[in-house]
Design a protein around this motif. Structure first.
Motif, short mmCIF file in Angstrom:
data_model
loop_
_atom_site.label_atom_id
_atom_site.label_comp_id
_atom_site.label_asym_id
_atom_site.label_seq_id
_atom_site.Cartn_x
_atom_site.Cartn_y
_atom_site.Cartn_z
N LYS A 60 6.95 4.07 -0.48
CA LYS A 60 8.15 3.39 -0.97
C LYS A 60 9.18 3.23 0.14
O LYS A 60 9.85 2.20 0.26
N LYS A 61 9.30 4.26 0.99
CA LYS A 61 10.24 4.23 2.10
C LYS A 61 9.75 3.32 3.22
O LYS A 61 10.52 2.58 3.83
N TYR A 62 8.45 3.39 3.50
CA TYR A 62 7.86 2.66 4.62
C TYR A 62 6.68 1.83 4.13
O TYR A 62 5.52 2.24 4.27
N PRO A 63 6.94 0.67 3.53
CA PRO A 63 5.87 -0.13 2.91
C PRO A 63 4.81 -0.58 3.92
O PRO A 63 5.10 -0.81 5.09
N ARG A 64 3.60 -0.72 3.42
CA ARG A 64 2.48 -1.25 4.19
C ARG A 64 1.92 -2.46 3.45
O ARG A 64 1.90 -2.47 2.21
N ASP A 65 1.44 -3.44 4.19
CA ASP A 65 0.76 -4.54 3.52
C ASP A 65 -0.70 -4.16 3.30
O ASP A 65 -1.18 -3.11 3.77
N ALA A 66 -1.43 -5.00 2.56
CA ALA A 66 -2.80 -4.66 2.17
C ALA A 66 -3.72 -4.45 3.38
O ALA A 66 -4.60 -3.59 3.36
N MET A 67 -3.49 -5.21 4.44
CA MET A 67 -4.36 -5.13 5.61
C MET A 67 -4.21 -3.81 6.35
O MET A 67 -5.14 -3.37 7.04
N THR A 68 -3.07 -3.15 6.24
CA THR A 68 -2.83 -1.91 6.99
C THR A 68 -2.80 -0.68 6.08
O THR A 68 -2.44 0.40 6.52
N PRO A 70 -4.88 2.06 4.34
CA PRO A 70 -6.23 2.61 4.38
C PRO A 70 -6.81 2.82 2.98
O PRO A 70 -6.07 3.05 2.02
N GLU A 71 -8.13 2.76 2.87
CA GLU A 71 -8.79 2.85 1.58
C GLU A 71 -8.51 4.18 0.88
O GLU A 71 -8.35 4.22 -0.34
N TRP A 72 -8.43 5.27 1.65
CA TRP A 72 -8.17 6.58 1.02
C TRP A 72 -6.81 6.58 0.31
O TRP A 72 -6.66 7.21 -0.75
N LEU A 73 -5.82 5.85 0.89
CA LEU A 73 -4.49 5.81 0.28
C LEU A 73 -4.52 4.97 -1.00
O LEU A 73 -3.90 5.33 -2.00
N VAL A 74 -5.25 3.88 -0.99
CA VAL A 74 -5.40 3.05 -2.18
C VAL A 74 -5.99 3.87 -3.31
O VAL A 74 -5.52 3.84 -4.46
N GLN A 75 -7.01 4.66 -3.01
CA GLN A 75 -7.68 5.47 -4.03
C GLN A 75 -6.77 6.58 -4.54
O GLN A 75 -6.72 6.86 -5.75
N ARG A 76 -6.00 7.20 -3.63
CA ARG A 76 -5.11 8.27 -4.06
C ARG A 76 -4.01 7.73 -4.99
O ARG A 76 -3.69 8.34 -6.01
N LEU A 77 -3.43 6.60 -4.63
CA LEU A 77 -2.33 6.06 -5.43
C LEU A 77 -2.79 5.50 -6.76
O LEU A 77 -2.02 5.43 -7.72
N ALA A 78 -4.05 5.11 -6.82
CA ALA A 78 -4.59 4.56 -8.06
C ALA A 78 -5.20 5.63 -8.95
O ALA A 78 -5.68 5.35 -10.03
#
Length: 208
Positions: A60-68, A70-78
């Motif tokens: 939330k503080k330091y947004p990333r776009d989809a290209m940057t 990492p897959e592990w972060l997508v899985q953790r947040l979901a």
């Protein structure tokens, strides 16, 4: 060191030599872990996983776009996303038609979402209200926060105090230092904020 779209680094390592030489290494992609035990060479022997709530706050503080991202972060947040039932309690129903209070409700939902992890929601209504109150003080102008106060007063939720001497375009955070009437109104907002947070905690549902 953060930049737009790429967020911030997850792990920083400082290596200090006896000669006084030092080197920094930063990892922007690998999943971070809190070191519990390290060996003499600085290698992590035992660690603890960083909580999902902390990762959400970081993103939330330091947004990333989809290209940057990492897959592990997508899985953790979901892992445990929340959805919110759109229900208003009778006492708060007067706020339902207010665009301003709908924005505040969304801020409350964001705060609840940021505090959820694999175990579920780990936050109380007063904690959510405190976070959102701080955000409002830091991000609004006097005129905006007074509109929230007036609408809460019209709905019978607080008693609005007239007589603020601050300019409507002045940042709320600055005006609080010299305007006691405004400060009283902002303090009065705590009650509807806590009530709204309680409502949204009841409305929160895990999709897992």
């Amino acid at each position: 060191m953060s930049d737009a779209g790429h967020g911030a680094w997850f792990t920083g390592r400082l290596q200090l030599e006896s000669s006084g030489a030092y080197r920094f290494d930063f990892d922007w992609d690998a999943e971070p872990h809190w070191p519990v035990q390290v060996d003499l060479d600085g290698n992590i022997v035992q660690s603890e996983r960083v909580e999902t709530t902390q990762l959400r706050e970081d993103l939330k503080k330091y947004p990333r776009d989809a290209m940057t991202t990492p897959e592990w972060l997508v899985q953790r947040l979901a892992a445990n996303p929340l959805r919110f039932v759109d229900a208003w309690q009778p006492a708060l129903a007067p706020l339902a038609s207010s665009e301003n209070w709908t924005i505040v409700r969304d801020m409350i939902r964001d705060a609840i979402q940021a505090s959820s992890d694999d175990e579920g929601v780990a936050v109380e209504a007063d904690q959510v209200a405190e976070v959102v109150s701080s955000e409002l003080i830091g991000s609004t102008r006097v005129g905006q926060v007074l509109r929230l106060c007036r609408e809460a007063s019209e709905g019978g939720l607080i008693e609005f105090r007239a007589g603020s001497t601050a300019e409507t375009a002045e940042p709320t955070s600055a005006a609080l230092d010299h305007d006691e009437v405004l400060r009283g109104n902002v303090e009065a907002l705590t009650r509807p904020l806590v009530a709204l947070a309680s409502q949204e905690l009841l409305n929160a549902q895990s999709t897992s």
